[in-house]
Scaffold this motif. Structure first.
Motif, mmCIF file in Angstrom:
data_model
loop_
_atom_site.group_PDB
_atom_site.id
_atom_site.type_symbol
_atom_site.label_atom_id
_atom_site.label_comp_id
_atom_site.label_asym_id
_atom_site.label_seq_id
_atom_site.Cartn_x
_atom_site.Cartn_y
_atom_site.Cartn_z
ATOM 1 N N GLN A 107 53.149 78.030 61.168
ATOM 2 C CA GLN A 107 51.881 77.618 60.576
ATOM 3 C C GLN A 107 51.699 78.208 59.177
ATOM 4 O OE1 GLN A 107 49.105 78.813 63.616
ATOM 5 N NE2 GLN A 107 49.462 76.980 64.837
ATOM 6 N N VAL A 108 52.179 79.441 58.987
ATOM 7 C CA VAL A 108 52.144 80.029 57.656
ATOM 8 C C VAL A 108 53.216 79.403 56.768
ATOM 9 C CG1 VAL A 108 52.396 82.154 56.326
ATOM 10 C CG2 VAL A 108 51.224 82.205 58.532
ATOM 11 N N VAL A 109 54.422 79.228 57.308
ATOM 12 C CA VAL A 109 55.534 78.652 56.540
ATOM 13 C C VAL A 109 55.223 77.220 56.127
ATOM 14 C CG1 VAL A 109 57.966 77.990 56.640
ATOM 15 C CG2 VAL A 109 57.234 80.162 57.615
ATOM 16 N N ASP A 110 54.539 76.495 56.992
ATOM 17 C CA ASP A 110 54.187 75.110 56.667
ATOM 18 C C ASP A 110 53.306 75.056 55.426
ATOM 19 O OD1 ASP A 110 54.096 72.201 57.498
ATOM 20 O OD2 ASP A 110 51.957 72.655 57.464
ATOM 21 N N GLY A 111 52.390 76.018 55.303
ATOM 22 C CA GLY A 111 51.549 76.072 54.115
ATOM 23 C C GLY A 111 52.358 76.359 52.859
ATOM 24 N N LEU A 112 53.437 77.150 52.994
ATOM 25 C CA LEU A 112 54.293 77.468 51.854
ATOM 26 C C LEU A 112 55.066 76.241 51.381
ATOM 27 C CD1 LEU A 112 55.746 80.876 53.122
ATOM 28 C CD2 LEU A 112 53.991 80.572 51.374
ATOM 29 N N GLN A 113 55.602 75.476 52.335
ATOM 30 C CA GLN A 113 56.411 74.332 51.932
ATOM 31 C C GLN A 113 55.585 73.215 51.307
ATOM 32 O OE1 GLN A 113 58.184 71.666 54.751
ATOM 33 N NE2 GLN A 113 56.722 72.162 56.378
ATOM 34 N N ARG A 114 54.292 73.207 51.546
ATOM 35 C CA ARG A 114 53.432 72.168 50.973
ATOM 36 C C ARG A 114 52.906 72.539 49.581
ATOM 37 N NH1 ARG A 114 52.230 68.515 54.974
ATOM 38 N NH2 ARG A 114 52.718 69.224 57.091
ATOM 39 N N LEU A 122 62.675 80.820 48.084
ATOM 40 C CA LEU A 122 61.828 81.928 48.525
ATOM 41 C C LEU A 122 62.418 82.599 49.759
ATOM 42 C CD1 LEU A 122 58.857 83.259 48.489
ATOM 43 C CD2 LEU A 122 58.302 81.493 50.150
ATOM 44 N N TYR A 123 62.498 83.938 49.757
ATOM 45 C CA TYR A 123 63.002 84.678 50.910
ATOM 46 C C TYR A 123 61.884 84.899 51.932
ATOM 47 C CZ TYR A 123 67.427 85.928 48.636
ATOM 48 O OH TYR A 123 68.667 85.897 48.043
ATOM 49 N N LEU A 124 62.273 84.849 53.212
ATOM 50 C CA LEU A 124 61.384 85.185 54.324
ATOM 51 C C LEU A 124 62.008 86.337 55.095
ATOM 52 C CD1 LEU A 124 60.758 81.558 55.705
ATOM 53 C CD2 LEU A 124 59.361 82.787 54.038
ATOM 54 N N ALA A 125 61.176 87.246 55.612
ATOM 55 C CA ALA A 125 61.698 88.373 56.388
ATOM 56 C C ALA A 125 60.640 88.871 57.349
ATOM 57 C CB ALA A 125 62.159 89.506 55.471
ATOM 58 N N ILE A 126 61.103 89.574 58.383
ATOM 59 C CA ILE A 126 60.219 90.176 59.385
ATOM 60 C C ILE A 126 60.209 91.683 59.167
ATOM 61 C CG2 ILE A 126 59.936 90.608 61.868
ATOM 62 C CD1 ILE A 126 61.151 87.837 62.340
ATOM 63 N N VAL A 127 59.056 92.305 59.401
ATOM 64 C CA VAL A 127 58.895 93.742 59.190
ATOM 65 C C VAL A 127 58.572 94.432 60.503
ATOM 66 C CG1 VAL A 127 57.525 95.527 58.043
ATOM 67 C CG2 VAL A 127 58.143 93.443 56.804
ATOM 68 N N GLU A 128 59.298 95.499 60.791
ATOM 69 C CA GLU A 128 58.921 96.359 61.913
ATOM 70 C C GLU A 128 57.744 97.221 61.464
ATOM 71 O OE1 GLU A 128 62.077 98.667 63.498
ATOM 72 O OE2 GLU A 128 63.097 96.955 64.417
ATOM 73 N N GLY A 129 56.647 97.151 62.170
ATOM 74 C CA GLY A 129 55.420 97.796 61.726
ATOM 75 C C GLY A 129 54.576 96.793 60.949
ATOM 76 N N ASP A 130 53.638 97.291 60.146
ATOM 77 C CA ASP A 130 52.747 96.415 59.387
ATOM 78 C C ASP A 130 53.295 96.149 57.998
ATOM 79 O OD1 ASP A 130 50.962 96.239 61.474
ATOM 80 O OD2 ASP A 130 49.763 97.950 60.802
ATOM 81 N N HIS A 167 64.133 77.128 52.446
ATOM 82 C CA HIS A 167 64.802 75.853 52.708
ATOM 83 C C HIS A 167 65.680 75.935 53.959
ATOM 84 C CE1 HIS A 167 67.040 72.146 51.977
ATOM 85 N NE2 HIS A 167 68.146 72.833 52.138
ATOM 86 N N ILE A 168 66.483 77.004 54.071
ATOM 87 C CA ILE A 168 67.385 77.152 55.223
ATOM 88 C C ILE A 168 66.585 77.342 56.504
ATOM 89 C CG2 ILE A 168 69.137 78.653 56.258
ATOM 90 C CD1 ILE A 168 70.161 79.190 53.413
ATOM 91 N N PHE A 169 65.514 78.141 56.441
ATOM 92 C CA PHE A 169 64.689 78.353 57.632
ATOM 93 C C PHE A 169 64.125 77.028 58.143
ATOM 94 C CE2 PHE A 169 60.621 78.943 59.717
ATOM 95 C CZ PHE A 169 60.899 79.934 60.642
ATOM 96 N N LEU A 170 63.554 76.227 57.252
ATOM 97 C CA LEU A 170 62.969 74.956 57.659
ATOM 98 C C LEU A 170 64.035 73.989 58.168
ATOM 99 C CD1 LEU A 170 60.371 74.517 54.782
ATOM 100 C CD2 LEU A 170 59.851 74.899 57.193
#
Length: 358
Positions: A107-114, A122-130, A167-170
């Motif tokens: 839902q967040v990524v969809d807003g980015l692609q639009r 654009l890079y996407l990543a997950i964070v351990e913690g906040d 692009h690769i994630f989508l």
């Protein structure tokens, strides 16, 4: 007549240029990185980092935050804190905390692609913690956003993190028979580090590939350019470090009675970087190759079995099977075929250099 038409074209162009929205760099806040944290059942806190360039050429970070319901425009709420419009035309990185990734990030990524102002690199990543705790640090000499972006870029291009971007994630998300993966970052005492890769089930965090397995994970899902791995030589207290110059993988799919079998062939060209023993002889070189091949097969087949148990497919075995079968039943594949699929890994290692020990 022709001159009359030219005059009309020039007039129209001049009128159209007046319709463009102009933004002066000194009058806007250009963000470099965004972070999103799930802080309740449905509320998301967004953190936006804007680099501020000082007269002494130093860079400080200005942080804006806002809270909104999932699917809402968090950036719009953050604008209320800013004395100038926050624009994301130079956005390089978007981070999600693990709790949000477990709930789903599409839902967040969809807003980015639009958003037409955001590039697909654009890079996407997950964070351990906040993500907020990570982004509140002053990292690097060119700003926190630039530091984190280059941390990922360096490890993707020259180390063991698989290539990924918006692009690769989508593409992986919408492709039937393949699941995305994203790098995982963690805040350290004074900086940040990559601690592994996350395998997603569609858009939700499912499992972690730790750092010690990233080399083998990347050989399955991507291509290495300059990865490094250390191996213990059999029956000896000696270790060899091998630098991967080039890797590749191929898939062989055979269908029999509507049941497929898949063979994954991993090829590695490498060089001996370091050896704790004596001079590397041709016999020892062959032994290194054999040990490396066995290690690739063992780690790869172990990961594939875990992927099958978890119901995730970051390698894209479903896509490979689908592309070689007419009338492919994806639901049957996902529910019955993939969990019990026979996957064989074959490794071909060629050590083409032994460096100064040669």
């Amino acid at each position: 007549m022709r001159r009359h038409n030219i005059i009309w074209v020039i007039t129209i162009c001049l009128l159209l240029t007046g319709c463009l929205e102009k933004e002066i760099v000194d009058d806007i806040n250009i963000e470099q990185v965004e972070g999103f944290d799930l802080i309740g059942e449905n509320e998301v806190e967004g953190t936006f980092v804007v680099p501020v360039y000082k007269a002494d050429q130093s860079i400080e970070n200005e942080i804006f935050t806002a809270i909104s319901l999932l699917n809402k425009d968090i950036l719009r709420n953050a604008q209320k804190e800013s004395s100038a419009p926050i624009v994301n035309g130079s956005l390089e990185l978007v981070l999600f905390n693990k709790a949000l990734a477990e709930k789903g990030v599409i839902q967040v990524v969809d807003g980015l692609q639009r958003d037409a102002s955001i590039g697909t690199g654009l890079y996407l990543a997950i964070v351990e913690g906040d993500t907020k705790d990570l982004l509140q640090q002053n990292l690097g000499t060119r700003g926190t956003g630039d530091h984190l972006y280059n941390l990922l870029k360096h490890n993707i291009n020259r180390r063991d993190v698989p290539k990924t971007n918006l692009h690769i994630f989508l593409s992986d998300y919408y492709q039937k028979g393949k699941d995305p993966n994203l790098p995982i970052l963690k805040k350290t005492e004074k900086s940040a580090e990559i601690v592994g890769a996350a395998v997603m089930k569609e858009d939700k965090f499912e499992m972690t590939i730790p750092n010690e397995k990233l080399f083998y994970f990347k050989t399955l899902v991507d291509k290495h350019a300059d990865g490094t791995v250390s191996l213990k030589v059999k029956d000896k207290e000696e270790f060899v470090s091998i630098r991967s110059i080039k890797t590749d993988r191929k898939f062989r799919v055979k269908w029999k009675d509507d049941i497929p079998s898949i063979r994954v062939i991993v090829s590695v060209d490498g060089a001996v970087r370091e050896f704790t023993g004596n001079k590397v002889t041709p016999k020892e070189l062959k032994e290194f190759q054999k040990v490396f091949e066995e290690k690739i097969i063992k780690e790869s087949e172990s990961m594939i079995k875990e992927f099958q148990e978890k119901g995730v497919d970051p390698i894209g075995l479903g896509y490979q099977a689908k592309s070689r079968k007419r009338g492919f039943d994806y639901k049957k594949w996902k529910d019955a075929t993939y969990p019990t699929l026979t996957v064989q890994v074959e490794a071909k290692v060629r050590l083409i250099s032994t460096g100064i020990t040669e």
